[in-house]
Scaffold this motif. Structure first.
Motif, mmCIF file in Angstrom:
data_model
loop_
_atom_site.group_PDB
_atom_site.id
_atom_site.type_symbol
_atom_site.label_atom_id
_atom_site.label_comp_id
_atom_site.label_asym_id
_atom_site.label_seq_id
_atom_site.Cartn_x
_atom_site.Cartn_y
_atom_site.Cartn_z
ATOM 1 N N LEU A 127 22.952 20.708 -12.526
ATOM 2 C CA LEU A 127 21.656 20.195 -12.965
ATOM 3 C C LEU A 127 21.643 18.681 -12.895
ATOM 4 N N CYS A 128 20.518 18.152 -12.425
ATOM 5 C CA CYS A 128 20.246 16.710 -12.501
ATOM 6 C C CYS A 128 18.878 16.587 -13.174
ATOM 7 N N PRO A 129 18.824 16.066 -14.398
ATOM 8 C CA PRO A 129 17.588 16.140 -15.186
ATOM 9 C C PRO A 129 16.455 15.267 -14.676
ATOM 10 N N LEU A 130 16.783 14.174 -13.985
ATOM 11 C CA LEU A 130 15.755 13.295 -13.427
ATOM 12 C C LEU A 130 16.195 12.848 -12.034
ATOM 13 N N ILE A 131 15.440 13.267 -11.037
ATOM 14 C CA ILE A 131 15.786 12.909 -9.666
ATOM 15 C C ILE A 131 14.509 12.937 -8.835
ATOM 16 N N TYR A 132 14.396 12.008 -7.915
ATOM 17 C CA TYR A 132 13.173 11.967 -7.116
ATOM 18 C C TYR A 132 13.128 13.163 -6.180
ATOM 19 N N GLY A 133 12.028 13.894 -6.233
ATOM 20 C CA GLY A 133 11.888 15.119 -5.451
ATOM 21 C C GLY A 133 11.325 14.848 -4.082
ATOM 22 N N TYR A 134 12.129 14.221 -3.246
ATOM 23 C CA TYR A 134 11.720 14.007 -1.860
ATOM 24 C C TYR A 134 11.566 15.362 -1.171
ATOM 25 N N VAL A 135 11.096 15.339 0.068
ATOM 26 C CA VAL A 135 11.161 16.551 0.865
ATOM 27 C C VAL A 135 12.571 17.098 0.699
ATOM 28 N N ASN A 136 12.681 18.380 0.425
ATOM 29 C CA ASN A 136 13.985 18.924 0.057
ATOM 30 C C ASN A 136 14.918 18.979 1.266
ATOM 31 N N TYR A 137 15.727 17.940 1.403
ATOM 32 C CA TYR A 137 16.678 17.857 2.505
ATOM 33 C C TYR A 137 17.743 18.953 2.415
ATOM 34 N N SER A 138 17.920 19.521 1.250
ATOM 35 C CA SER A 138 19.134 20.272 0.989
ATOM 36 C C SER A 138 19.020 21.772 1.240
ATOM 37 N N ALA A 139 17.866 22.369 1.005
ATOM 38 C CA ALA A 139 17.759 23.823 1.042
ATOM 39 C C ALA A 139 18.229 24.450 2.358
ATOM 40 N N PRO A 140 17.910 23.880 3.527
ATOM 41 C CA PRO A 140 18.351 24.539 4.756
ATOM 42 C C PRO A 140 19.867 24.538 4.933
ATOM 43 N N ARG A 141 20.607 23.723 4.175
ATOM 44 C CA ARG A 141 22.026 23.559 4.425
ATOM 45 C C ARG A 141 22.908 24.295 3.422
ATOM 46 N N GLY A 142 22.344 24.911 2.426
ATOM 47 C CA GLY A 142 23.206 25.542 1.427
ATOM 48 C C GLY A 142 22.405 26.352 0.434
ATOM 49 N N GLN A 143 22.821 26.299 -0.820
ATOM 50 C CA GLN A 143 22.162 27.062 -1.859
ATOM 51 C C GLN A 143 20.773 26.495 -2.179
ATOM 52 N N ARG A 144 19.902 27.364 -2.624
ATOM 53 C CA ARG A 144 18.554 26.927 -2.992
ATOM 54 C C ARG A 144 18.590 26.117 -4.283
ATOM 55 N N LEU B 197 0.845 -1.185 0.000
ATOM 56 C CA LEU B 197 0.000 0.000 0.000
ATOM 57 C C LEU B 197 0.888 1.246 0.000
ATOM 58 N N PRO B 198 0.594 2.242 -0.820
ATOM 59 C CA PRO B 198 1.420 3.457 -0.831
ATOM 60 C C PRO B 198 1.198 4.277 0.429
ATOM 61 N N LEU B 199 2.286 4.674 1.085
ATOM 62 C CA LEU B 199 2.152 5.555 2.241
ATOM 63 C C LEU B 199 2.452 7.004 1.875
ATOM 64 N N ASP B 200 3.040 7.210 0.686
ATOM 65 C CA ASP B 200 3.200 8.548 0.140
ATOM 66 C C ASP B 200 3.407 8.407 -1.357
ATOM 67 N N ALA B 201 3.677 9.515 -2.019
ATOM 68 C CA ALA B 201 3.898 9.476 -3.468
ATOM 69 C C ALA B 201 5.085 10.360 -3.806
ATOM 70 N N ALA B 202 5.876 9.929 -4.763
ATOM 71 C CA ALA B 202 7.021 10.717 -5.230
ATOM 72 C C ALA B 202 7.110 10.579 -6.745
ATOM 73 N N THR B 203 7.724 11.553 -7.353
ATOM 74 C CA THR B 203 7.916 11.484 -8.795
ATOM 75 C C THR B 203 9.253 12.122 -9.143
ATOM 76 N N GLN B 204 9.733 11.830 -10.325
ATOM 77 C CA GLN B 204 10.989 12.418 -10.760
ATOM 78 C C GLN B 204 10.767 13.848 -11.253
ATOM 79 N N VAL B 205 11.686 14.720 -10.878
ATOM 80 C CA VAL B 205 11.675 16.115 -11.307
ATOM 81 C C VAL B 205 13.083 16.467 -11.762
#
Length: 248
Positions: A224-241, A111-119
């Protein structure tokens, strides 16, 4: 009291709701208790699913591993657990093809507990001119900068292959369930991926999407990474947007 031992991801998105549900009074009233253990995402991508299932009663898994799990005979089809009518209702009320992604060999296995897609993830501050909108432009940026990365670790190489095939006009196994893609489309996708992978920065070649996003936020060698799963953005608080864009 029946006690179930369960395993999920060590991120709030994969744990908090399950842990809260395990404390619902209805479980105890029906003689059931659940304890959730956690492990990093990498554990689900690299560890044999059959081994995890041998040690746990409930396991969170990603859809690329369903075939492996069914081959290992380590999951129960959900139709046997809940009944076909319940599964049909869940599919009707679900988000897009979330539940259908766990259907294989005539049954649903999770059963899906969430949904993610490539961005597409990009550092707008480091890209000169327009952000690529088509694959030829991605290849051109890769050739001119050497700073375009592919997400290839674990199952992500085949997931990128499937997405690019769809972008090339041939959604995998849609015309014929016994044929993933035609030889012509498969060769075109493979050639593009080989071209991009050959120039992909070595600093992120072994990284999963979370690692790539984190690297992009704190380093300038991947723009640039042309296809990557857009999880909750772990990265923005630690560096560049990082800009995440849906790919068509």
């Amino acid at each position: 009291m029946q006690h179930l031992k369960a395993l999920t991801r060590d991120h709030p998105r994969g744990y908090n709701a399950l842990a809260a549900a395990s404390r619902l009074p209805a479980l105890a009233e029906n003689g059931l208790s659940i304890t959730w253990d956690k492990q990093p995402l990498e554990g689900f991508e690299s560890h044999p699913i059959a081994d995890l299932c041998s040690r746990y009663d409930l396991v969170v898994l990603d859809h690329p591993h369903v075939g492996e799990a069914v081959a290992g005979d380590c999951l129960l089809p959900l139709e046997d657990v809940f009944g076909a009518d319940v599964i049909a209702q869940l599919e009707k009320n679900g988000i897009g093809p979330s539940l259908a992604s766990y259907r294989f060999a005539g049954a649903h296995w999770a059963l899906p507990l969430d949904a993610a897609t490539q961005v597409m993830a990009c550092r707008n501050d480091l890209i000169e001119g327009a952000v690529p909108a088509i694959w030829d432009e991605v290849a051109s940026l890769s050739a001119s900068t050497g700073k375009v990365a592919l997400s290839l670790a674990g199952p992500h190489a085949i997931l990128s292959f499937l997405s690019i095939a769809s972008a090339f006009g041939e959604p995998p196994a849609e015309a014929d369930p016994d044929i993933l893609v035609s030889a012509g489309t498969g060769r075109a996708v493979y050639d593009l991926m080989v071209d991009l992978a050959g120039r992909s920065p070595s600093s992120v070649r072994e990284n999963n999407p979370i690692g790539i996003l984190g690297h992009m936020a704190t380093h300038d060698d991947v723009i640039l990474c042309p296809l990557i799963y857009g999880y909750v953005n772990y990265s923005a608080p630690r560096g560049q947007r990082i800009c995440l864009r849906r790919r068509s």
